[in-house]
Scaffold this motif. Structure first.
Motif, PDB file in Angstrom:
ATOM      1  N   GLN A  86       5.407  -0.723  -2.359  1.00 48.43           N
ATOM      2  CA  GLN A  86       3.947  -0.553  -2.312  1.00 48.43           C
ATOM      3  C   GLN A  86       3.521   0.803  -2.853  1.00 48.43           C
ATOM      4  O   GLN A  86       2.593   0.890  -3.666  1.00 48.43           O
TER       5      GLN A  86
ATOM      6  N   GLU B   7      -7.015  10.826 -11.504  1.00 46.92           N
ATOM      7  CA  GLU B   7      -6.147   9.645 -11.329  1.00 46.92           C
ATOM      8  C   GLU B   7      -4.694  10.010 -11.632  1.00 46.92           C
ATOM      9  O   GLU B   7      -3.766   9.568 -10.945  1.00 46.92           O
TER      10      GLU B   7
ATOM     11  N   ALA C 191     -11.119   0.329  -4.424  1.00 49.23           N
ATOM     12  CA  ALA C 191      -9.962   1.183  -4.125  1.00 49.23           C
ATOM     13  C   ALA C 191     -10.235   2.000  -2.862  1.00 49.23           C
ATOM     14  O   ALA C 191      -9.360   2.173  -2.013  1.00 49.23           O
TER      15      ALA C 191
ATOM     16  N   LEU D 101      -5.650   3.124   4.665  1.00 44.22           N
ATOM     17  CA  LEU D 101      -4.258   3.521   4.398  1.00 44.22           C
ATOM     18  C   LEU D 101      -3.998   4.969   4.808  1.00 44.22           C
ATOM     19  O   LEU D 101      -2.871   5.416   4.925  1.00 44.22           O
TER      20      LEU D 101
ATOM     21  N   MET E 261     -10.096  -9.497  -6.746  1.00 41.98           N
ATOM     22  CA  MET E 261      -8.651  -9.773  -6.799  1.00 41.98           C
ATOM     23  C   MET E 261      -7.820  -8.542  -6.414  1.00 41.98           C
ATOM     24  O   MET E 261      -6.664  -8.652  -6.013  1.00 41.98           O
TER      25      MET E 261
ATOM     26  N   GLY F 253      -5.729  -8.362  -3.274  1.00 39.38           N
ATOM     27  CA  GLY F 253      -4.550  -9.205  -3.103  1.00 39.38           C
ATOM     28  C   GLY F 253      -4.918 -10.649  -2.822  1.00 39.38           C
ATOM     29  O   GLY F 253      -6.086 -10.972  -2.631  1.00 39.38           O
TER      30      GLY F 253
ATOM     31  N   HIS G 117       3.576 -10.415   2.218  1.00 37.44           N
ATOM     32  CA  HIS G 117       4.008  -9.187   2.911  1.00 37.44           C
ATOM     33  C   HIS G 117       3.139  -8.818   4.107  1.00 37.44           C
ATOM     34  O   HIS G 117       3.538  -7.981   4.920  1.00 37.44           O
ATOM     35  N   SER G 118       1.946  -9.407   4.217  1.00 41.33           N
ATOM     36  CA  SER G 118       0.983  -8.893   5.199  1.00 41.33           C
ATOM     37  C   SER G 118       1.507  -8.856   6.626  1.00 41.33           C
ATOM     38  O   SER G 118       1.379  -7.828   7.301  1.00 41.33           O
TER      39      SER G 118
ATOM     40  N   SER H 233       4.008  -6.107   7.084  1.00 40.90           N
ATOM     41  CA  SER H 233       3.375  -4.800   6.815  1.00 40.90           C
ATOM     42  C   SER H 233       2.391  -4.430   7.918  1.00 40.90           C
ATOM     43  O   SER H 233       2.233  -3.260   8.251  1.00 40.90           O
TER      44      SER H 233
ATOM     45  N   PHE I  16      -5.568 -14.994 -11.298  1.00 36.67           N
ATOM     46  CA  PHE I  16      -4.909 -13.847 -10.652  1.00 36.67           C
ATOM     47  C   PHE I  16      -3.394 -13.914 -10.870  1.00 36.67           C
ATOM     48  O   PHE I  16      -2.770 -12.954 -11.339  1.00 36.67           O
TER      49      PHE I  16
HETATM   50  N1  3HC Z   1      -2.495  -6.498  -8.548  1.00 38.36           N
HETATM   51  C1  3HC Z   1      -1.159  -6.640  -8.738  1.00 38.36           C
HETATM   52  N2  3HC Z   1      -0.320  -7.153  -7.800  1.00 38.36           N
HETATM   53  C2  3HC Z   1      -0.868  -7.526  -6.640  1.00 38.36           C
HETATM   54  C3  3HC Z   1      -2.246  -7.393  -6.354  1.00 38.36           C
HETATM   55  C4  3HC Z   1      -3.067  -6.860  -7.379  1.00 38.36           C
HETATM   56  N3  3HC Z   1      -4.391  -6.715  -7.212  1.00 38.36           N
HETATM   57  N4  3HC Z   1      -2.463  -7.847  -5.093  1.00 38.36           N
HETATM   58  C5  3HC Z   1      -1.271  -8.261  -4.621  1.00 38.36           C
HETATM   59  N5  3HC Z   1      -0.311  -8.076  -5.547  1.00 38.36           N
HETATM   60  C6  3HC Z   1       1.096  -8.467  -5.440  1.00 38.36           C
HETATM   61  C7  3HC Z   1       1.820  -7.685  -4.367  1.00 38.36           C
HETATM   62  O1  3HC Z   1       2.302  -6.450  -4.871  1.00 38.36           O
HETATM   63  C8  3HC Z   1       2.953  -8.674  -4.042  1.00 38.36           C
HETATM   64  O2  3HC Z   1       3.910  -8.660  -5.103  1.00 38.36           O
HETATM   65  P1  3HC Z   1       5.292  -7.833  -4.968  1.00 38.36           P
HETATM   66  O3  3HC Z   1       6.042  -8.433  -3.797  1.00 38.36           O
HETATM   67  O4  3HC Z   1       5.976  -8.007  -6.289  1.00 38.36           O
HETATM   68  O5  3HC Z   1       4.899  -6.391  -4.715  1.00 38.36           O
HETATM   69  C9  3HC Z   1       2.251 -10.027  -4.142  1.00 38.36           C
HETATM   70  O6  3HC Z   1       1.132  -9.832  -5.008  1.00 38.36           O
HETATM   71  C10 3HC Z   1       1.814 -10.596  -2.813  1.00 38.36           C
HETATM   72  O7  3HC Z   1       0.739  -9.817  -2.303  1.00 38.36           O
HETATM   73  P2  3HC Z   1       0.754  -9.305  -0.777  1.00 38.36           P
HETATM   74  O8  3HC Z   1      -0.646  -9.312  -0.245  1.00 38.36           O
HETATM   75  O9  3HC Z   1       1.779 -10.063   0.005  1.00 38.36           O
HETATM   76  O10 3HC Z   1       1.284  -7.805  -0.995  1.00 38.36           O
HETATM   77  P3  3HC Z   1       0.867  -6.485  -0.196  1.00 38.36           P
HETATM   78  O11 3HC Z   1       1.019  -6.663   1.277  1.00 38.36           O
HETATM   79  O12 3HC Z   1       1.629  -5.382  -0.838  1.00 38.36           O
HETATM   80  O13 3HC Z   1      -0.714  -6.298  -0.473  1.00 38.36           O
HETATM   81  C11 3HC Z   1      -2.015  -4.707  -1.734  1.00 38.36           C
HETATM   82  C12 3HC Z   1      -1.181  -6.006  -1.785  1.00 38.36           C
HETATM   83  C13 3HC Z   1      -3.255  -4.939  -0.885  1.00 38.36           C
HETATM   84  C14 3HC Z   1      -2.404  -4.301  -3.172  1.00 38.36           C
HETATM   85  C15 3HC Z   1      -1.155  -3.605  -1.081  1.00 38.36           C
HETATM   86  O14 3HC Z   1       0.053  -3.510  -1.782  1.00 38.36           O
HETATM   87  C16 3HC Z   1      -1.812  -2.231  -1.090  1.00 38.36           C
HETATM   88  O15 3HC Z   1      -2.685  -1.953  -0.296  1.00 38.36           O
HETATM   89  N6  3HC Z   1      -1.334  -1.358  -2.014  1.00 38.36           N
HETATM   90  C17 3HC Z   1      -1.769   0.024  -2.035  1.00 38.36           C
HETATM   91  C18 3HC Z   1      -3.123   0.181  -2.638  1.00 38.36           C
HETATM   92  C19 3HC Z   1      -3.164  -0.201  -4.089  1.00 38.36           C
HETATM   93  O16 3HC Z   1      -2.182  -0.262  -4.784  1.00 38.36           O
HETATM   94  N7  3HC Z   1      -4.383  -0.476  -4.515  1.00 38.36           N
HETATM   95  C20 3HC Z   1      -4.652  -0.841  -5.907  1.00 38.36           C
HETATM   96  C21 3HC Z   1      -5.097   0.367  -6.441  1.00 38.36           C
HETATM   97  S1  3HC Z   1      -6.039   0.655  -7.800  1.00 38.36           S
HETATM   98  C22 3HC Z   1      -6.106   2.321  -7.591  1.00 38.36           C
HETATM   99  O17 3HC Z   1      -5.767   2.838  -6.555  1.00 38.36           O
HETATM  100  C23 3HC Z   1      -6.585   3.190  -8.655  1.00 38.36           C
HETATM  101  C24 3HC Z   1      -7.965   3.667  -8.251  1.00 38.36           C
HETATM  102  O18 3HC Z   1      -7.969   5.055  -8.337  1.00 38.36           O
HETATM  103  C25 3HC Z   1      -8.998   3.058  -9.159  1.00 38.36           C
END
Ligand code: 3HC
Length: 311
Positions: free
Chosen positions: A36, A74, A131, A138, A195, A198, A206-207, A210, A266
């Protein structure tokens, strides 16, 4: 059945304690955090590309300076997050190799193109807005380095969202052509922004784990709902309409009912078949390869300095 260490660890989590890198932790906890945090860092770095495309095309010097500052932020967010991931025993190079090999993800949203200046407003308003919705909880994540990185990052995110909303206000209240551009940008970025949270909870692999480990504080659908409830009034203020004819206020739940994104789209984007996946990866691989000589030079210099200190 939990081992004694796993039970003791879970009791620490349940007591709301922060887990630090040198503490004992289950392999699964370490693994899902590397996944993550690493993908979060990749999102920050790849996320620079859509906006970076408009730094040289900004309509005024002031907008150029603001966008430059945001894109630099960023990059810094990415570096904080790679540092947090490294505390778990993985190197930045490994994470980047996995990204380039298509074995790690970055946020789906960055596979959509930014076609005009209104898109830069929509990205700041909606993408950074989403975000923030995802990153504020988080800050309370159970892993210390990730929580502290989030606290620092959240301080800068509100400026990112405000500057995007400011662009949207300017255009939505500008000429008819500008208003149409702002509406078109909202039309194209609305569902991809949903999207970002997630898949729906029933499809989230994973939810459950996690949430048990307090890595994830809210479910995907909870945060998506909060985002919609907060953003609809903002669109109304702009005089723009959300591209969802089923959007209605549901008094019983105290929130909006809204149409889900197209989940087949998605999962196609996640498979690499989005509008810009190829272009984004090519740009990142090129930047990594073109920068190799700088990294090698810096490491050689650092090694020489270290050897000189030893001598
Ligand atoms: N894009 C790409 N992959 C995604 C996704 C998305 N929007 N949403 C989910 N997925 C993927 C997950 O990574 C997982 O795949 P993996 O096992 O290969 O990693 C699969 O889809 C199943 O999703 P889950 O809900 O089970 O996975 P998570 O529990 O990890 O939840 C999440 C997904 C909510 C994105 C979580 O990982 C999270 O909160 N991550 C941290 C925050 C993050 O990354 N946010 C996106 C940020 S954009 C950003 O921050 C830039 C900003 O400055 C603009």
């Amino acid at each position: 059945e939990m081992s004694p260490e796993e039970r003791a660890f879970q009791e620490r989590i349940d007591r709301g304690e922060k887990i630090e890198p040198t503490d004992w932790m289950p392999d699964g906890y370490r693994k899902t955090l590397i996944r993550q945090i690493g993908q979060h860092a990749h999102s920050e770095i790849v996320g620079q590309l859509p906006e970076g495309n408009w730094i040289t095309r900004a309509p005024t010097l002031e907008r150029k300076a603001i966008l430059l500052a945001k894109v630099q932020d960023e990059a810094g967010h990415g570096l904080y997050l790679y540092c947090a991931a490294e505390t778990l025993g993985v190197s930045r190079d490994e994470l980047i190799e996995l990204l380039h090999a298509g074995k790690m993800k970055y946020s789906s949203i960055f596979n959509y193109p930014t076609l005009n200046w209104a898109d830069i407003g929509a990205v700041g308003w909606l993408v950074d807005g989403a975000a923030i919705m995802n990153q504020v909880p988080l800050q309370r994540t159970s892993f210390g380095p990730y929580s502290r990185a989030m606290i620092r990052i959240c301080k800068e995110e509100s400026f990112h969202q405000r500057q995007g909303f400011d662009i949207m206000m300017k255009m939505a209240k500008g000429t008819e052509a500008q208003r149409r551009m702002a509406q078109d940008a909202l039309n194209r970025f609305w569902y991809p922004s949903l999207m970002m949270f997630g898949p729906s909870d029933k499809d989230s692999v994973h939810s459950a784990q996690s949430m048990a480990w307090k890595i994830k504080i809210n479910t995907n659908d909870e945060l998506r709902q909060k985002f919609v409830d907060q953003t609809v009034p903002q669109a109304e203020y702009l005089g723009l309409s959300i591209p969802d004819e089923h959007l209605t206020w549901n008094e019983d739940k105290g929130g909006f009912d809204f149409s889900e994104p197209d989940w087949s789209e998605f999962f196609e984007v996640l498979k690499g078949n989005g509008p810009c996946n190829r272009e984004r990866m090519d740009a990142r691989v090129k930047a990594w390869e073109d920068g190799a000589w700088v990294r090698d030079g810096l490491m050689a210099h650092a090694d020489k300095r270290a050897a000189a200190r030893q001598a």
